[in-house]
Motif scaffolding. Structure first.
Motif, PDB file in Angstrom:
ATOM      1  N   ARG A 115       3.872   5.067   7.279  1.00 55.08           N
ATOM      2  CA  ARG A 115       3.078   5.207   6.257  1.00 55.08           C
ATOM      3  C   ARG A 115       3.469   5.672   4.585  1.00 55.08           C
ATOM      4  NH1 ARG A 115       4.320  10.169  10.531  1.00 55.08           N
ATOM      5  NH2 ARG A 115       2.109  11.039  10.873  1.00 55.08           N
ATOM      6  N   ARG A 173       5.073   2.108   4.632  1.00 54.86           N
ATOM      7  CA  ARG A 173       4.034   0.663   3.540  1.00 54.86           C
ATOM      8  C   ARG A 173       2.224   1.151   3.805  1.00 54.86           C
ATOM      9  NH1 ARG A 173       5.388  -2.079   9.296  1.00 54.86           N
ATOM     10  NH2 ARG A 173       8.003  -2.540   9.120  1.00 54.86           N
ATOM     11  N   ARG A 174       1.648   2.005   4.223  1.00 56.29           N
ATOM     12  CA  ARG A 174       0.595   2.079   3.573  1.00 56.29           C
ATOM     13  C   ARG A 174       0.120   2.977   2.712  1.00 56.29           C
ATOM     14  NH1 ARG A 174      -2.460   3.682   9.802  1.00 56.29           N
ATOM     15  NH2 ARG A 174      -1.925   1.924  10.580  1.00 56.29           N
ATOM     16  N   THR A 175       1.046   3.301   1.707  1.00 54.46           N
ATOM     17  CA  THR A 175       0.852   3.893   0.415  1.00 54.46           C
ATOM     18  C   THR A 175       1.321   3.209  -1.043  1.00 54.46           C
ATOM     19  OG1 THR A 175       2.012   6.608   1.664  1.00 54.46           O
ATOM     20  CG2 THR A 175       2.451   6.114  -0.630  1.00 54.46           C
TER      21      THR A 175
END
Length: 409
Positions: free
Chosen positions: A196, A198-200
C-alpha cells in the motif's frame, strides 16, 4: 480487493505483527530496564537525583526525536528501509550500556538507544496497520500492545533472577535486550515492504495540517502526550517510588512490581478481539474513569508499599483499557498511507519529549512530597480521558483504501 492486496504482502499476519511489534517490546523493555537499573547505577557511579532525572529524560527525549525523524523517513523511503539500520544502531547503543564504566558512557548509550528505538516504533506500527486484513487490524495492532506489556514482564523476571549479581546486573539486563534486538533484525530481513505504501504518492508534512487532517493531528498529539506522561512515570519511576516512598528493598520492589505486569498483559489479550468491534468504545470509557480513581485513592489512604502496589495495579489495568492501545488503533485508521508513519512519529515524538521534561522533576518530587505528584497524575489522566471521549475518531474498521480515498486531497 483489499484483502487480496493484503494476502499478496503477508500470508502470516501474526508473524508479521510479532516481528514488527517487537519495536514495542524493545521500547517498553528498555524503559523498564532503565528503571530497574537506575538505583544500581546510582551506587556504581554516584549519580545525583538530578542526574537520574536527566538520564531517563535523555532516553525519552531521544526516543521522541527518533520517532519524528524515523516516521518521516518511513513515509519517504519505505517502512522496511528503516528496519535496515535502526535495530543495528539500537544494538550499538546497548553495547555502550552493557560495557559502561562511567556516567558519560551511560548518557551516550541512552542517546543512541533512544534514537534507534524511536525510529522503529512508527514504521513498525504503520506496517502492521497497512498489512493487516481489515477485519483483523484492530487485534493485530493491539497485539503490539501485548508485546509492549511482555517486555517489562520479561525484564522484571530477569532482574529478579540476577538480582544477586551486584554490578553485573545492569550488564545482563541490557545484554538480553541486545541479543533480542539482533535476533529481531535477522528475522525482519525477510519481511516484505508495504504494498500500500508502494502504491501511494508521497505527501509533505504540511498535509497533516490541512483542513482534512488538522483536527485528527492535534487530537492524537494531545491524547498520546497526556497518556505518556502517566505511563512514563509508571514505567520509569514506579520501582524508584516503591523503594524511596514505599520503603521496600530493591528486590522486594521488583517482586511487587511484577504483580501489575501480568494484569496488563492479560488485559491486552482480553481486549484484542473487542478492538475490531464497537465494544472498544465502552472499554475506553470504563478505563478512563478507573485510571483517575486509582490516583485519587492515594489522596484518601496512607501512602505505603501496600497502597502504592494496589494503585499501580489498578492504574496499569485501567490505562490499558483507555490508553496506548486505542491510540495505536486510532492512528492507523485516521491518516492516509502517504503520511501515516509521519503522523505516528509526530504524535509519538511530541509525547515522549514532553513527558521527558516532566520526568526530570520526578526524583525530586518523590523526595520532597508525593502528594503533588499524585495530584498531577490525577489531572493528567483526567485530561486524557476527557480528550479521548470528546475527540476520538468516529469511524472504525474501514479498509485502508477507503481511508486513503477519504483523507487524501
Amino acid at each position: 480487493m483489499t484483502d487480496t492486496i493484503t494476502r499478496a504482502v503477508v500470508d502470516k499476519p501474526w508473524r508479521m505483527a510479532a516481528l514488527a511489534g517487537m519495536a514495542s517490546y524493545l521500547d517498553a523493555g528498555t524503559i523498564v530496564a532503565v528503571s530497574a537499573c537506575i538505583s544500581r547505577w546510582q551506587t556504581m557511579f554516584g549519580l545525583t537525583s538530578w542526574q537520574l532525572g536527566f538520564l531517563s529524560a535523555a532516553l525519552t527525549v531521544c526516543i521522541g526525536i527518533g520517532a519524528i525523524v524515523g516516521g518521516r523517513i518511513g513515509d519517504r523511503f519505505g517502512r522496511k528501509k528503516v528496519y535496515a539500520i535502526d535495530l543495528l544502531v539500537y544494538i550499538f547503543g546497548l553495547a555502550w550500556l552493557v560495557f559502561a564504566v562511567g556516567t558519560p558512557m551511560l548518557f551516550a548509550g541512552m542517546i543512541i538507544v533512544g534514537l534507534a528505538i524511536g525510529a522503529d516504533v512508527p514504521t513498525a506500527l504503520s506496517l502492521v496497520g497497512e498489512n493487516s486484513p481489515t477485519a483483523m487490524r484492530g487485534r493485530l495492532v493491539t497485539f503490539t500492545g501485548f508485546l509492549w506489556g511482555l517486555g517489562p514482564l520479561v525484564v522484571i523476571v530477569l532482574v529478579l533472577a540476577v538480582s544477586g549479581t551486584g554490578d553485573l546486573m545492569p550488564r545482563l539486563i541490557f545484554g538480553h535486550l541486545l541479543v533480542l534486538g539482533a535476533i529481531t533484525w535477522l528475522l525482519r530481513r525477510r519481511m516484505k515492504e508495504s504494498i500500500r505504501w508502494r502504491r501511494t504518492e508521497q505527501a509533505g508534512v504540511r498535509h497533516l495540517f490541512n483542513p482534512t487532517l488538522l483536527r485528527t493531528t492535534l487530537f492524537t498529539v494531545a491524547f498520546y502526550t497526556l497518556v505518556t506522561i502517566g505511563t512514563n512515570f509508571y514505567g520509569s519511576f514506579g520501582l524508584y517510588a516503591l523503594e524511596k516512598v514505599g520503603g521496600l528493598s530493591q528486590s522486594d520492589a521488583l517482586s511487587a512490581s511484577l504483580i501489575a505486569v501480568p494484569v496488563i498483559v492479560l488485559t491486552v489479550v482480553a481486549m484484542m478481539r473487542a478492538m475490531d468491534t464497537r465494544a472498544r468504545q465502552p472499554i475506553f470509557y470504563v478505563g478512563a474513569v478507573l485510571q483517575v480513581l486509582a490516583w485519587l485513592a492515594l489522596l484518601l489512604v496512607p501512602v505505603n508499599a501496600t497502597s502504592l502496589i494496589a494503585v499501580f495495579v489498578a492504574y496499569g489495568f485501567a490505562n490499558t483499557l483507555a490508553g496506548e492501545t486505542h491510540y495505536k488503533v486510532w492512528s492507523q485508521e485516521s491518516f492516509p498511507t502517504s503520511v501515516r508513519s509521519t503522523a505516528v512519529g509526530l504524535s509519538f515524538g511530541v509525547a515522549r519529549i514532553t513527558s521527558a521534561i516532566f520526568l526530570i522533576f520526578v526524583p525530586t518530587l518523590l523526595r520532597t512530597g508525593f502528594t503533588t505528584l499524585v495530584v498531577l497524575m490525577a489531572v493528567v489522566t483526567s485530561a486524557s480521558g476527557i480528550v479521548g471521549i470528546a475527540f476520538r475518531p468516529r469511524g472504525q474498521g474501514e479498509p485502508i483504501e477507503a481511508i486513503d480515498a477519504s483523507l487524501t486531497n
